[in-house]
Structure formats: structure tokens, C-alpha cells
Design a protein around this motif. Structure first.
Motif, PDB file in Angstrom:
ATOM      1  N   TYR A  53     -15.431   5.136   5.396  1.00 49.37           N
ATOM      2  CA  TYR A  53     -15.223   4.323   4.089  1.00 49.37           C
ATOM      3  C   TYR A  53     -15.223   2.895   4.504  1.00 49.37           C
ATOM      4  O   TYR A  53     -16.154   2.305   3.645  1.00 49.37           O
ATOM      5  N   ILE A 101      -3.529  10.309  -8.294  1.00 52.17           N
ATOM      6  CA  ILE A 101      -4.335  10.174  -7.089  1.00 52.17           C
ATOM      7  C   ILE A 101      -5.376  10.920  -7.274  1.00 52.17           C
ATOM      8  O   ILE A 101      -6.433  11.030  -6.408  1.00 52.17           O
ATOM      9  N   TYR A 121       0.767  -1.169  -0.041  1.00 57.66           N
ATOM     10  CA  TYR A 121       0.118  -0.043   0.003  1.00 57.66           C
ATOM     11  C   TYR A 121       0.877   1.501  -0.092  1.00 57.66           C
ATOM     12  O   TYR A 121       0.589   2.104  -0.824  1.00 57.66           O
ATOM     13  N   PRO A 158     -10.882   9.287  -9.269  1.00 58.94           N
ATOM     14  CA  PRO A 158     -11.834   8.438  -8.201  1.00 58.94           C
ATOM     15  C   PRO A 158     -11.504   7.095  -8.010  1.00 58.94           C
ATOM     16  O   PRO A 158     -11.409   6.487  -6.920  1.00 58.94           O
ATOM     17  N   ARG A 190       0.779   9.209  -6.170  1.00 60.78           N
ATOM     18  CA  ARG A 190       1.121  10.779  -5.973  1.00 60.78           C
ATOM     19  C   ARG A 190       2.163  11.165  -6.769  1.00 60.78           C
ATOM     20  O   ARG A 190       2.083  12.437  -7.514  1.00 60.78           O
ATOM     21  N   ARG A 250     -18.163   1.087   2.518  1.00 62.30           N
ATOM     22  CA  ARG A 250     -18.074   0.485   1.415  1.00 62.30           C
ATOM     23  C   ARG A 250     -17.683  -1.024   1.477  1.00 62.30           C
ATOM     24  O   ARG A 250     -17.470  -1.631   0.578  1.00 62.30           O
ATOM     25  N   MET A 262      -8.568   3.538  -0.815  1.00 55.06           N
ATOM     26  CA  MET A 262      -9.122   3.642   0.332  1.00 55.06           C
ATOM     27  C   MET A 262      -9.542   2.158   0.765  1.00 55.06           C
ATOM     28  O   MET A 262      -9.840   1.985   1.805  1.00 55.06           O
ATOM     29  N   ARG A 322      -8.562   6.323  -6.081  1.00 51.07           N
ATOM     30  CA  ARG A 322      -8.896   6.453  -4.641  1.00 51.07           C
ATOM     31  C   ARG A 322      -9.652   5.437  -4.033  1.00 51.07           C
ATOM     32  O   ARG A 322      -9.201   4.927  -2.692  1.00 51.07           O
ATOM     33  N   ASN A 363     -17.636  12.792  -9.927  1.00 48.92           N
ATOM     34  CA  ASN A 363     -16.852  12.051  -9.089  1.00 48.92           C
ATOM     35  C   ASN A 363     -17.903  10.951  -8.389  1.00 48.92           C
ATOM     36  O   ASN A 363     -17.515   9.783  -8.191  1.00 48.92           O
ATOM     37  N   PRO A 399     -17.153   9.291   0.607  1.00 50.66           N
ATOM     38  CA  PRO A 399     -16.210   8.329   1.383  1.00 50.66           C
ATOM     39  C   PRO A 399     -14.909   8.037   0.546  1.00 50.66           C
ATOM     40  O   PRO A 399     -13.707   7.981   1.239  1.00 50.66           O
ATOM     41  N   VAL A 400     -14.839   8.126  -0.880  1.00 53.42           N
ATOM     42  CA  VAL A 400     -13.939   7.710  -1.772  1.00 53.42           C
ATOM     43  C   VAL A 400     -12.776   9.243  -1.773  1.00 53.42           C
ATOM     44  O   VAL A 400     -11.839   9.076  -1.895  1.00 53.42           O
ATOM     45  N   MET A 401     -13.454  10.444  -1.910  1.00 52.13           N
ATOM     46  CA  MET A 401     -12.707  11.486  -2.184  1.00 52.13           C
ATOM     47  C   MET A 401     -12.687  12.328  -1.086  1.00 52.13           C
ATOM     48  O   MET A 401     -11.853  13.369  -0.838  1.00 52.13           O
ATOM     49  N   ALA A 402     -12.856  11.665   0.105  1.00 54.27           N
ATOM     50  CA  ALA A 402     -12.822  12.532   1.646  1.00 54.27           C
ATOM     51  C   ALA A 402     -11.285  13.015   1.711  1.00 54.27           C
ATOM     52  O   ALA A 402     -11.179  14.140   2.336  1.00 54.27           O
ATOM     53  N   LEU A 403     -10.336  12.322   1.677  1.00 51.25           N
ATOM     54  CA  LEU A 403      -8.941  12.764   2.261  1.00 51.25           C
ATOM     55  C   LEU A 403      -8.101  13.463   1.034  1.00 51.25           C
ATOM     56  O   LEU A 403      -8.091  13.255   0.118  1.00 51.25           O
ATOM     57  N   ASP A 404      -7.324  14.434   1.635  1.00 42.40           N
ATOM     58  CA  ASP A 404      -6.564  15.123   0.989  1.00 42.40           C
ATOM     59  C   ASP A 404      -5.227  14.127   0.401  1.00 42.40           C
ATOM     60  O   ASP A 404      -5.141  13.092   0.993  1.00 42.40           O
ATOM     61  N   ALA A 405      -4.600  14.460  -0.464  1.00 36.41           N
ATOM     62  CA  ALA A 405      -3.371  13.371  -1.007  1.00 36.41           C
ATOM     63  C   ALA A 405      -2.735  13.238  -0.042  1.00 36.41           C
ATOM     64  O   ALA A 405      -1.864  12.045  -0.147  1.00 36.41           O
ATOM     65  N   ASP A 406      -2.122  13.924   0.697  1.00 34.52           N
ATOM     66  CA  ASP A 406      -1.039  13.693   1.851  1.00 34.52           C
ATOM     67  C   ASP A 406      -1.540  12.941   3.022  1.00 34.52           C
ATOM     68  O   ASP A 406      -0.807  12.980   3.835  1.00 34.52           O
ATOM     69  N   ARG A 407      -2.867  12.664   3.034  1.00 37.49           N
ATOM     70  CA  ARG A 407      -3.263  12.002   4.287  1.00 37.49           C
ATOM     71  C   ARG A 407      -3.387  10.552   3.997  1.00 37.49           C
ATOM     72  O   ARG A 407      -3.755   9.732   4.710  1.00 37.49           O
ATOM     73  N   PHE A 408      -3.056  10.075   2.783  1.00 37.15           N
ATOM     74  CA  PHE A 408      -3.072   8.384   2.537  1.00 37.15           C
ATOM     75  C   PHE A 408      -2.124   7.989   3.317  1.00 37.15           C
ATOM     76  O   PHE A 408      -0.941   8.366   3.778  1.00 37.15           O
ATOM     77  N   GLY A 461     -21.646   6.751  -2.863  1.00 45.04           N
ATOM     78  CA  GLY A 461     -21.177   8.042  -3.491  1.00 45.04           C
ATOM     79  C   GLY A 461     -19.785   8.167  -3.306  1.00 45.04           C
ATOM     80  O   GLY A 461     -18.902   7.543  -3.153  1.00 45.04           O
ATOM     81  N   VAL A 477       0.703   4.204  -2.936  1.00 45.43           N
ATOM     82  CA  VAL A 477       0.364   5.591  -2.636  1.00 45.43           C
ATOM     83  C   VAL A 477       1.421   6.509  -3.237  1.00 45.43           C
ATOM     84  O   VAL A 477       1.217   7.593  -3.843  1.00 45.43           O
ATOM     85  N   SER A 505     -16.468   7.321  -8.971  1.00 45.90           N
ATOM     86  CA  SER A 505     -16.341   6.688  -7.756  1.00 45.90           C
ATOM     87  C   SER A 505     -16.965   5.170  -7.524  1.00 45.90           C
ATOM     88  O   SER A 505     -16.456   4.362  -6.979  1.00 45.90           O
ATOM     89  N   LYS A 524      -6.460   1.057   2.364  1.00 48.66           N
ATOM     90  CA  LYS A 524      -6.365   1.780   3.724  1.00 48.66           C
ATOM     91  C   LYS A 524      -7.290   1.385   4.841  1.00 48.66           C
ATOM     92  O   LYS A 524      -6.713   1.199   6.064  1.00 48.66           O
TER      93      LYS A 524
END
Lengths: 592, 592
Positions: free
Chosen positions: A561, A339, A309, A342, A317, A565, A349, A345, B509, B583-592, B580, A313, B513, A352
């Protein structure tokens, strides 16, 4: 090509926010303050990232070699094993009477995640030794313990488990290896064992084999099997190494993965062995370490997936490909990073939310083992016995799927060996098979564990869920996002259990046809419970204004999530279970 | 170690009971009587089982080698390729004007299943050639066709497709390979292409590369790309081979699987090329073969899984391990065969019910392609365009899963390379990636195909299902076991489509998603439709007292399994879709 960073922040969250280990009334636990565990995990993480991870590809590429009966490990393994020994990492949760550091198992497991994630094949040498240590520690005589344990705690000597024979895997009752009693109280062991991980190698002075064999008078079934200690080199009275025993490597298997670990065919030709534990009670001796061994394999399943994972990631990025559908995210560049998409992600997700849930479940399992041992807590012991097949089967199946998803992020590059993503998939595949194939785990769960203790452990698990829901039902956001999905998933699990009870009476096949789905259904509910608890813990931290706000918010989003999901899989598994035995058993064997 | 038997009885069922091909009003179809197709499949099956299958492990073990710029294929490949050529198997569905046998595509595909199942890596040399043949046949000038096609039909010359570059995979707009126009009407091609399957080898006199490149004036996007014919050896006016062209193998990739196929880095250093089709319309030329190429990859997905399944069944019948819970099935032996155990059957039935459904879907797809081409049937063309990403994505994902399940039946033995089960898993993994990674298939399905022609194709698909249900609603058994599950699954698919329409307007999205789940949901419904049709066909045959009663009864039981145990996945996919984008798009790219 791949890299690995220890997920220490998340481990600390599980240890301290979720399990609150330093507040638990268990021997040794009160020392486990956040600063202390962080220091340990930091040091273990450094070894994992800087020493073991760079050797992962080397181990895969070179593999082990057998020359003139001697197994050589890949370049660098020996030096790394020395570092592991010297750092005391092999002794973490071992008994201080034999040189161990006496820490709780939960800490040993946490460090084990770091080592397995960075280099699974390498870490198995120590893991197998720990298993053999535990067996001797639990069942050995004082003399046996004194002879073997100090050297095994330090991994100067390593250990193995010898169960499988060419014609006898799951069905150990059929094994043919014989043990002939000698006048001096020892036995002569003769037979062939296969799939012996770490069976022989050049990183330790001696290898202590634990071997299942049949001694006279035990009958034909598994009940008559005994367990023997068979050292590669006999040990003199003064502890020095004596003559070479009559055990040799028959072959080194060419495997799909874990090439860095030596998987041996072992030939015992009248090798000298000593009974471990009671005669004809070898299976019982094996089973006492089963929970720990299977938890360790479940851990491998998600640990390798965690490493996969992390690399996915990074790639998502950095790799520029296509444009975000909602407008360019990287207008100055030739394309946006993967990234933004969708479906990438969705893929990440899935990984993660599984991985963090899996870690929580595995650490909780280790805590339950500690509680069972240190506080002789029967309820904890029963619960971990119930959960063990779920942890082993579900986490390894999903861990493998997760590694496959990580590989998919790389597109064609993921299929090229040099990238290292293929190795994660190939390595993690074995965890679904060994230490009891996952179908056997499902059978253990449904055929044995569900009905154990009159069904008390499973009832206790349901009560635990109810209590969790009740404890937070005043929190509207938690209720909608976590409690209601958990309740619904838990109902599916109860309905499945009910189906087994009603139908299984009439036709045992009705229950067994649904065993695999039940294991997965259970796994999802267990992770749903973990996520609900983690969400509550994150909300608590946020309310108290503790720590890194973004971390806790990310935790909540990841949990949402999972609930939205992943948890809907429970209804599918229930439907499959409730379709019963007819579709499964309909065909004659010759119609497949 | 593995074996392969051509599943001719089942293919004949699909061709004649399900598709009733010889009764279809399509050019060339009326010759396809059961005896005729059986004779063809028998002969192809003999080649597959006796020549290609034994080379499968050889190809995996030896792989291809690159020495002094020359690629050598594994031992035996050359002789086998000669046999394939001499038997006319490369020319089956090619144009008689260029030496082909002019059979419908559906027959080419059926034979292709046998070849891919027995040796996927080997069959790719011919498969890539067929793809390049189709492109030249559709877009080449008369002179180009005369120059290249006869030799490609016979596979004396093989073909390749050159799309990917190191920094440009899915996003072909970024490719850098340049085409400089020359005074003589040719172009000089310069650039590097990667992942070129069958890029170079020692089994043919010449390799005809089709190369995507940018010629001046086309702009930066994919729209400006052109397609060029770049032969390894230039072809003289008289058809003889001339000078070596400036194209060379830069590297041979070390891959997870399909080792017998040479996956090359190709370097074009001012290589002479000729425009194929219109300038700056290269993508369009590529897309005309896309349905066929992607259907071919979907076929690989289940074909390799079929081979894996066959070996798992044999092992499950022969391996003695444990006892049936309902009483000894093999009382004279030391244990019962694995196949008595419900969970082994669950595993095998999952495979079998998928594989037979997949075959029906792929053959139906080939029939639709024939109908689109031979009868210029726009409805068929639209439908196969809609189904293509489903066939490619769903069949390769599930085919891989199926191969993993087959491997699992072998326990530890499945992990040993010598057994051959690992190879099936490793080989089938690539089908999820190449010819458009499955995430891209899902994007194509939801982002393009759903809305194509104002949604007419998807509406037509739903109408088809309705009509099927209506046609058989008087049959109570069919209704309960097939029509009702199909109706329910189809409703899930409609609800998902509705969700995309409503939410996708507001937020693209939200649709994207759910694209991957939609592809799987669609795949299950498509297989549900196939199974319903097959069940009706089997019942008809039984009612008419035709053929092998046991075969048709087995078909019905296998279909019931699919409907009861696989189709419930649709509700899970719908739930995931309806959660929808949040849940898929919630995180900023640096939070994965």
C-alpha cells in the motif's frame, strides 16, 4: 474515552527482523535478545496503557494551573510520575555512573514511543529532563555531573531547555537574556524566556533550567551565546536543597493542546547560574543534543498518531453505518461496520502504512545514534545528521495529518471533545512547531545537511538504496511491488538534489523555495527504503516459516500500500521543486 | 488578537472580470453593476470587520452555556445579531413576498463569505435559518410559508436542521425518531437528535426545527422518511407565540471549535409537528437544498482560511527573524521580516493561490445555482450537482490545510490560544465533517454524480476546459503557464474517470477505493480552470488598460503559482487511483 495498546509485536519486528539489534556488534546490543526487549516493552506498555493513557484526557481537560506562583499538574499526574520513577523508566538509557541502567538509546526510544503515544503532555516532563541530562552529561564538569545527574536520572529533579524569548525564536542571535560574571565563578542571569515546556510543576523537588544567555565579550551573533545551569533551588555542597533562586513563573500559556504540560513564561531576575561547557559556545553545546531531541519530536509525531489510529480502527469495526457495496457483510445487523467501506479503508491504510514506516525510520535513527556514540562511527553520525531534519519534519507533518484522518473516521463524533480524537489532533500539532519549526528543518536539510561533508552523507544514502535494490532484484514480486517504486522515488530525490546544485549556485532562493518539498520527498524515499527492507525481512521470515504467518503477510500488504499509494507523492514534490524560485518569489511583500 | 479585512477588490474581480455578472441574462443580474455590488460588500465588510471579527475570540473563549434548559450565547452575540437583522443582512437573497430583498444567490454568498470569515460560529445561526427558510420556501404549503417565512427572513425566528441521531449519521435509514399522525393533521414527534447546530439560543424569539422522522407506512429505508416543521413555541393563528412545544435541549456539546455556536442534543417528547412537503418524501425535500447547503460549507472552508491567511501575512511582514539569504532586506533593523524567506513565501503562496481559486469556484457555483433557478437551465443544474461534492470536499480539506499553514507562520506563537490562529484551525476542522463528511462527498461524486444523466455533466465539464484552451491557444504566455498545465491535469482527470468506468464494472470497490483522490483531482482541475479563466480576464483588463495594473499582475503571478505548484498533485492522485482496490482492500478487518 480513548484507549491505547502497546504495539509490541510491531516494535519487536522492527527491532529484531528489521534492525536485528541483538546481532549488531555494538556495546550492550548483544543483550537485547527478543525475550529481553519484549519483557521491557511489555512492562512499559502496561504502564502506558493502564496508568498514562487514562490520564491523557484528564490532563487535557484540567490542564495545569498557576496559583501564587506555583504550578499544579492535573489530578493523577504526580502519582503516575512516581510510578514512572519507581519503575526505573526515567533511567533506562542513562549512564550507570549516575544511576542509569545503561541500555542503548534504541530501547529508551522504543519505551518513549509507548509513553508519548499514551500521554504526550505527561511524557514531556521526563523527555525534557532527559534532554537536559544529556547536555550536562556531554558538557558538564565532573562536579556538575555529580551534583545534578543522579537526581535527574531518577527525575527527582526535572530539567528544561530555555531558548526562546518573546522577540527571538528561530533567530537566537537576537536574544537579550544577560549573564553577568560574579567573583565566585557563577553568573547572574537576567531576562525573560517563553514557551518553556515543563517550566515549573509540582512533581519534582527541583527544576534544573538550562538557559541560553549572553555573557560579556561574545558579540551579537548566535556564536557568542553561552549555556547556563540555573536551578530553581540552589544546591548545597552536601547535595541538599538550599535557597530559592531568582527564577519565577511569569505566566502559564493557554495552548491549543498538550494542556497537561506546563508551558511557562520564565522570568530570570538575577538568578544564579553556572556556565555549562565553554563560554560563548552555548549553541555548540545545544547542537550536540539536537539529533536526539529532534528525533524525539519526530517520534511524538507518529506516536500520537498511532494512538489516534488505534481508536479509529476500533470505531471503524464497531460503528454500524451503511452497507458494503459488494453485499451485506453483517446481514443480521441493522448495517455493516464502517470498515467495509473502501474509503474508510483507504483512510486507515494511509495511517497504518505511514505509522509502521515511521516507526522503522525512528528506530533506525536511534540505532544510528547508538552506532555513532558507541562505536564512534563517523558514517552513522553523518547519516543521522542528514536524516534528523527529515525525521523531525516529515514524521510530525504526516503524523498530524494522520491524526486528522483518524478523527475523520469518527464523523461528527470526532469533533466532540469527550471522544478524545480532537485531543490527538491538538496535541500532535505542536510537534510541527517546536524544537525548530518544520520550515526550519527544511532549511537545515537543504541549506546545511545536503552539502555537509562534501555531500558524502547523501551519496551514501543513495548508495544504500542502490544496494538494497541490487540485493533483491532476483525476487520478481519484491521487484514489482517495492524495488521499482523505490528506484523511481529515489530518482526523483536525486533529480531534486541535482536541481538544487545547478540552480542554487546561481540563485540560493531556487534551492530554498523547494526546501519544504525536498524534506517531504526525502521522507517518502526514506519510508520507501524502510518498507523495502521490512518487506524483505517479512519475506525472509515467511520463507523460514518463523513466527506468525499472518503478521508477516499483513506487513507485506501494508508495505505494498505504501509503495503504491504514498510514494507517488515524490513526483509531485519534484515538480514543485523544479518550478523554481520564480513563482515563489514573484510578489512584492505588499502584494500578498 | 486577529483582525479581518473584507477582500472586496478580489470579490469584485471575481464578480465582474471573471463572471461578468451584470452582463448575464438572468433576472436581477443586470442591476448588479460594479458600483452596486461594491456598496453592498463594503457595508457587509464593515459589519464583518468591526462587529463580527472582534467577537470571534469572545465566542471561542466563552462558548455557549446551558443553564436550566436555556442556552446563552457569548457576550455580544445578541447585540451583533440585532445589527445583522437591522441591516437587512439576513434577507439579502430571500423572496420579496416574505420580506426578502430578492437579490441573486451569488450576492448572498459573497456577503456570506465575509460573515463566515470574520466569525464562523456566529454566522451559522443565520446560515442554518437560511437553509430551513429554503426548505419551507420550496416545499411548504402557502399557509406554512405565510406563518414561518417572514419571521425567518428577518431572523426573528431562527431555524435548524435535525438529521443525525446517536446511532445514525450518514446512514439515515436507521433513524428512530417517530412521527405519530394526529386527528388535526399534525404529528407528535418523539426521539433524540444530536449535533444540532444553533439548536437553541437566546438570540431569537422562536426556533423552527426541521426534523427528519419516520411516520407509519414508510418502511425501513431512507425512502420512508418524512420532514416535519417543529417549532420551539407553537404559533397561534394570529402569528403570535403560543405554548412551549415538547422539545428541549438535552445537552450542549463540548467541541473542538465553533464554540460560539450552540451544538445541541435535542429531545423530542411528543412534540407537535407538521409535515413539510410530501409524506415519506422527506429525503427528497432535504436534497433540494443540498447543493446550496454544501456550497455554503465549502465556502466556510476557504472563508476561515482567508481570515487565517490575512493574519499570517501581517505576521510575516512584521515579525523580524533571520536574514534574507540574498542580502539584508532591513539593514537598519535587528533582522529581516519573515516574508523575505523563500519557505515562508512558499507557505503564503500556497494559501493565497488556493484561496483566490476557491473563491472563484464558489462564486461560479453560486452563479450556476442562480442560473439553474432563475433560468431553469438544466445544464447549469446538472453541472452544479456534479461540482457540489467537489466544492464541499475539496475546499474544506484544503481550507483546513491552509489554516494549518497560516498557523505555522506564527511558530510557537501560533499554538497559543490568545493569538487566535488555533481557533481558525479548530473552527475550520468541522467543515470537513458536517453536511456530509468528505468521504461521503467523494462517494456521492464517484458513486452517483459521475454517472448521472448518462455522464453528460462530466462530459460538458471537459468540453468547457477544451473550449477554454482553444479560446486562448494563440497567447503564448498563457499557453505555457496556464493552458498546458490545465490540459495535462484535465487528462489526468479523464484517465481517472476512464479507469473507474473500465474497472468499476468488474469491481465497484476499484472505483470507490479511488473516490477520495478523485474528489481532490477534480478539485485541482476545477481550480486550474478557474485560474485559467482568471488569468485570461486579468490579461484582458491589462490589455484594455483598465483599473489597477498591479492588482492584475499580482493575479497573474498568483495563478502561475497555482498552475506550477499545486496542479502537479493531479498526477499523484491519478497514480493512487490507478493502483486500484487491491492495496486498499487487502487486509481482513482484524488485521488493522
Amino acid at each position: 474515552m480513548t484507549t491505547y495498546a502497546a504495539p509490541i509485536r510491531d516494535m519487536q519486528f522492527v527491532l529484531h527482523d528489521l534492525l536485528e539489534i541483538s546481532k549488531q556488534d555494538l556495546s550492550g546490543y548483544n543483550e537485547l535478545e527478543p525475550e529481553f526487549t519484549e519483557a521491557i516493552l511489555d512492562a512499559a506498555g502496561k504502564l502506558a496503557s493502564e496508568v498514562l493513557a487514562p490520564l491523557n484526557r484528564v490532563g487535557d481537560h484540567e490542564g495545569c494551573t498557576l496559583e501564587n506562583g506555583v504550578v499544579r499538574t492535573p489530578t493523577g499526574f504526580r502519582a503516575a510520575f512516581d510510578q514512572m520513577r519507581e519503575g526505573g523508566w526515567t533511567a533506562l538509557d542513562c549512564d550507570p555512573d549516575y544511576g542509569g541502567q545503561g541500555m542503548p538509546y534504541v530501547i529508551g526510544l522504543a519505551a518513549g514511543e509507548l509513553f508519548s503515544a499514551s500521554n504526550m503532555a505527561f511524557t514531556m516532563y521526563q523527555g525534557l529532563t532527559h534532554g537536559a541530562y544529556s547536555a550536562i552529561h556531554a558538557h558538564g564538569s565532573d562536579e556538575q555531573k555529580a551534583t545534578y545527574l543522579p537526581k535527574m536520572v531518577s527525575c527527582e529533579w526535572t530539567g528544561t531547555m530555555n531558548l526562546t524569548e518573546p522577540h527571538a525564536g528561530t533567530d537566537l542571535g537576537m536574544l537579550r537574556t544577560k549573564a553577568e560574571p560574579q567573583d565566585d565563578g557563577s553568573y547572574l542571569i537576567s531576562g525573560q524566556k517563553i514557551f518553556i515546556s515543563a517550566g515549573d510543576h509540582d512533581m519534582s523537588e527541583n527544576v534544573i533550567h538550562l538557559v541560553l544567555a549572553k555573557a560579556p565579550g561574545g558579540g551579537e551573533s548566535t556564536k557568542g551565546i553561552s549555556l547556563f545551569i540555573v536551578p530553581k533551588f540552589l544546591v548545597n555542597e552536601d547535595g541538599s536543597l538550599g535557597a530559592r533562586n531568582a527564577v519565577s513563573v511569569g505566566n502559564l500559556e493557554e495552548k491549543m493542546g498538550i494542556h497537561g504540560n506546563s508551558t511557562c513564561v520564565m522570568n530570570y531576575d538575577g538568578a544564579k547560574g553556572w556556565l555549562l561547557g565553554d563560554l560563548h559556545k552555548g549553541m555548540r553545546a545545544m547542537f550536540t543534543m539536537m539529533n536526539e531531541a529532534r528525533l524525539g519530536v519526530g517520534l511524538q509525531g507518529y506516536a500520537v498518531a498511532e494512538a489516534a489510529y488505534q481508536n479509529a480502527v476500533t470505531y471503524a469495526r464497531e460503528r454500524l453505518q451503511g452497507r458494503a457495496v459488494t453485499g451485506d457483510a453483517n446481514p443480521a445487523g441493522p448495517a455493516d461496520p464502517l470498515i467495509v467501506h473502501p474509503d474508510i479503508r483507504r483512510n486507515l491504510m494511509d495511517q497504518k502504512s505511514f505509522l509502521e514506516g515511521a516507526r522503522a525510520l525512528a528506530f533506525w535513527g536511534a540505532y544510528l545514534i547508538d552506532r555513532a556514540r558507541l562505536a564512534e562511527d563517523k558514517t552513522a553520525d553523518d547519516l543521522i545528521s542528514l536524516l534528523t531534519p527529515v525525521i523531525k519534519g516529515f514524521l510530525t507533518d504526516k503524523g498530524f495529518d494522520s491524526a486528522v484522518q483518524a478523527q475523520q473516521v469518527f464523523g461528527g463524533h470526532g469533533y466532540i471533545e469527550e471522544q478524545g480524537m480532537s485531543q490527538f489532533v491538538r496535541d500532535s500539532r505542536i510537534a510541527m512547531i517546536y524544537e525548530g519549526a518544520n520550515g526550519v528543518q527544511a532549511l537545515d536539510l537543504v541549506g546545511r545537511k545536503l552539502a555537509a561533508e562534501g555531500g558524502k552523507p547523501i551519496m551514501a544514502f543513495f548508495e544504500m538504496i542502490k544496494a538494497e535494490i541490487k540485493a533483491h532484484e532476483g525476487d520478481a514480486a519484491l521487484k514489482a511491488d517495492f524495488l521499482e517504486p523505490l528506484k523511481s522515488a529515489s530518482k526523483d530525490l536525486q533529480a531534486a538534489g541535482m536541481y538544487f546544485m545547478q540552480q542554487g549556485m546561481k540563485d540560493p532562493n531556487a534551492a530554498l523555495s523547494g526546501s519544504y518539498d525536498f524534506m517531504h520527498l526525502f521522507g517518502h524515499v526514506a519510508l520507501g527504503l524502510m518498507w523495502t527492507r521490512m518487506a524483505a525481512a517479512a519475506k525472509k521470515a515467511l520463507a523460514e516459516g518463523r513466527g506468525d504467518r499472518q503478521f508477516y503477510e499483513t506487513k507485506l500488504a501494508t508495505g505494498r500500500y505504501y509503495m503504491a499509494r504514498q510514494l507517488p507523492a515524490t513526483a509531485m514534490h519534484l515538480a514543485r521543486i523544479q518550478s523554481g524560485a520564480d513563482p515563489v518569489m514573484a510578489l512584492d511583500a505588499d502584494r500578498f
